[in-house]
Design a protein around this motif. Structure first.
Motif: not given
Length: 211
Positions: A59-74, A109-122
């Motif tokens: 939850p929260g405004e930065y929830g997705k960003l926190i998750l993505t950064i955590f996964r990259i570190l992992a 992680i590739i999805d999380s980092v790049f897909y938001g700026v590559i694709f429009d919605d489905s």
């Protein structure tokens, strides 16, 4: 097993995973409208999630960003684990398992980092790659899932407390190639635990690795 072979496994899984995701994303409409029934118990169905199991969100405004950064570190941690296992000439079981886990984590992680700026919605239409109106931003992409195995479905018995009479499906999760790689890698570590973490004898440690 050499580090080079492990990297080859990772590269193949990433290529297959991303090819399937891009194909599904650009040829299927989100949800039931884009479903294909391969068999009664295997369906192709496009959904997207925030990157955690069962669509769980932080939850929260930065929830997705926190998750993505955590996964990259992992993934960096898993990468070091793979390098260290190779340096110590660890068993083939361990090397394959780590490679599978690394590839699966990196694929999502590739999805999380790049897909938001590559694709429009489905939603209600086919998605466009390299769209002028992407659905998200960097580090805020959604993970593409498509493999659905509702092997059996029915209703719980009426006498069952709480869930009595309610419908159920098994298996209800929808996942992707990267998820399969992670699950397989973890499965190898569990089922072949002794072989995966077997310690080499002093004599073996001085022999060149044949794996």
């Amino acid at each position: 097993m050499s580090l080079r072979n492990s990297i080859l496994i990772i590269a193949i899984i990433l290529l297959v995973d991303q090819f399937v995701k891009i194909y599904i994303k650009t040829n299927f409409v989100y949800g039931e409208a884009g479903q294909i029934d391969v068999t009664n118990w295997f369906k192709i169905l496009l959904i997207e999630n925030e990157g955690m199991a069962w669509g769980t969100k932080i939850p929260g405004e930065y929830g997705k960003l926190i998750l993505t950064i955590f996964r990259i570190l992992a993934v960096f941690g898993i990468g070091y684990w793979l390098y260290d296992a190779s340096r110590k000439h660890s068993s083939r079981y361990l090397m394959v398992a780590i490679a599978l886990i690394f590839a699966g984590a990196a694929g999502n992680i590739i999805d999380s980092v790049f897909y938001g700026v590559i694709f429009d919605d489905s939603y209600g239409h086919l998605s466009t790659m390299f769209s002028d109106q992407p659905y998200g931003s960097w580090f805020h992409g959604k993970v593409v899932d498509m493999l659905y195995f509702p092997i059996c479905e029915g209703h719980f018995p009426d006498w069952l407390p709480i869930w009595g009479g309610q419908p159920f499906k098994f298996f209800n999760a929808i996942f992707n190639i990267a998820d399969m790689a992670i699950s397989t890698g973890v499965g190898i570590l569990i089922v072949f635990n002794k072989k995966a973490f077997a310690k080499k004898t002093a004599v073996e440690s001085y022999k060149p690795s044949q794996e």
